[in-house]
Design an enzyme around this catalytic site. Sequence first.
Site, PDB file in Angstrom:
ATOM      1  N   GLY A 240     -21.226  -2.053  74.924  1.00 12.31           N
ATOM      2  CA  GLY A 240     -22.303  -2.988  75.212  1.00 12.31           C
ATOM      3  C   GLY A 240     -21.765  -4.382  75.469  1.00 12.31           C
ATOM      4  N   GLY A 242     -21.567  -8.799  75.379  1.00 12.39           N
ATOM      5  CA  GLY A 242     -21.754 -10.006  74.588  1.00 12.39           C
ATOM      6  C   GLY A 242     -20.909 -10.129  73.334  1.00 12.39           C
ATOM      7  CB  CYS A 268     -16.455  -0.804  74.103  1.00 12.47           C
ATOM      8  SG  CYS A 268     -16.102  -2.291  75.063  1.00 12.47           S
ATOM      9  CG  LEU A 269     -21.029  -4.169  71.032  1.00  8.84           C
ATOM     10  CD1 LEU A 269     -20.405  -5.513  70.684  1.00  8.84           C
ATOM     11  CD2 LEU A 269     -22.366  -4.376  71.744  1.00  8.84           C
ATOM     12  CD  GLN A 272     -15.820  -5.699  70.749  1.00 11.24           C
ATOM     13  OE1 GLN A 272     -16.898  -6.280  70.830  1.00 11.24           O
ATOM     14  NE2 GLN A 272     -15.042  -5.513  71.811  1.00 11.24           N
ATOM     15  CG  ASN A 310     -16.133  -4.220  80.733  1.00 10.03           C
ATOM     16  OD1 ASN A 310     -15.823  -5.407  80.778  1.00 10.03           O
ATOM     17  ND2 ASN A 310     -17.346  -3.799  80.994  1.00 10.03           N
ATOM     18  CG  HIS A 351     -15.072   2.054  78.272  1.00 10.72           C
ATOM     19  ND1 HIS A 351     -16.424   1.957  78.543  1.00 10.72           N
ATOM     20  CD2 HIS A 351     -14.730   0.855  77.733  1.00 10.72           C
ATOM     21  CE1 HIS A 351     -16.870   0.770  78.194  1.00 10.72           C
ATOM     22  NE2 HIS A 351     -15.859   0.078  77.706  1.00 10.72           N
ATOM     23  CD  GLU A 353     -16.530   6.056  79.583  1.00 13.28           C
ATOM     24  OE1 GLU A 353     -16.594   5.123  80.388  1.00 13.28           O
ATOM     25  OE2 GLU A 353     -16.083   5.913  78.433  1.00 13.28           O
TER      26      GLU A 353
END
Length: 372
Positions: A240, A242, A268-269, A272, A310, A351, A353
């Site tokens: 996600g 931000g 990813c997010l 975190q 990303n 990622h 995938e």
Amino acid sequence: MKAYVYLENDVFLTAKAFGKNGTFFGELVFNTSLTGYQEIMSDPSYAGQFIVFSMPEIGIVGTNDCDNESKEVFASGILIRELSSTFSNFRAKQSLDGYLKKHEKIGIYDLDTRYLVKMIRDFGNLRVIVSTEISNKEELKSALEKSAKIEEVNFVKEVSTKQSYVHKQGVWNHTTQSYNEAKRSAKKVAVIDYGVKINILNELVEAGLEVEVFPYNVKADDLIKLYKQGEIQGVFLSNGPGEPKILKQEIAEIKKLTKVKIPILGICLGHQLLSNAFGYETYKMKFGQHGANHPVINLNNKSIEITAQNHNYNVPEELCEVAFITHRNLFGDNVEGVKYKDYPIISVQHHPESSSGPHESKYIFKEFIDLM
């Protein structure tokens, strides 16, 4: 149409626009992928950002109806060197220009993107305003200064689903076969959607799981109840956009999940947010890591995986106090993956995938099934 670009380090550029006209704000990041521009633009993790493509010519293969990673383009827009005036691919349905118009986003071309990439490497990610309406530098500067910073905006609530739903599609639309295999496996995962990519959901189904997607603000108590009743066997925390540290409520709910020791996979997010839930604050990288060609070492078997990345934020080294570090990024030696010591929880920054990108990290989904 002419376009005007103003960066917060006082750089002012003129270029040409395509897609939707208007005035747009965002944070400038660069992506080093040579392919997959449609997947990149439609990745919800880019919400609030302008993507500078280091690939010099974009738009060559057009766009189609199948390669989107979400239903919308959440990125603020794209900046490229050369826009292909024609497109050619047997799967193509629309030009890149038409695609951006459809999603009401702006594209900027006829720019020296090498110059921009070097600038981002020197200054870090920069706030930017792009406009076809305002040509005066001082007006652009004033508007940018009044705009919200990316660290202040909860983009997750914008990109997340509003209602829960069951995802049945596997890779390459193998819906019936993949979903029937998942039903036979008797394992079901609850996906918390912070901006999940469609291909991640496809891979979870392909790995043999039933998949139900929940909004970002789903309550931990509701998932814990489902887990204790045997209706789910694990929780997936998605990618996600931000700043993760501002997601206080989401972090609090994840902390509740960890205490029950539900098997969890974070990407990813999600990776975190888990770190923050355990009390180890994430930090913002200088210019992040964005691309489909980032080498990562798997510390368990010393193999090298070429990964899709990303992200602008990362977990701290101190996380090793509660988790084994399983992966490291070879571009920056930063923590790339962990397995928590006393919990059935694993998470990775990249990622697995990998759309678009290589395929050697997909074993992560199998490891998650083993945890369940």
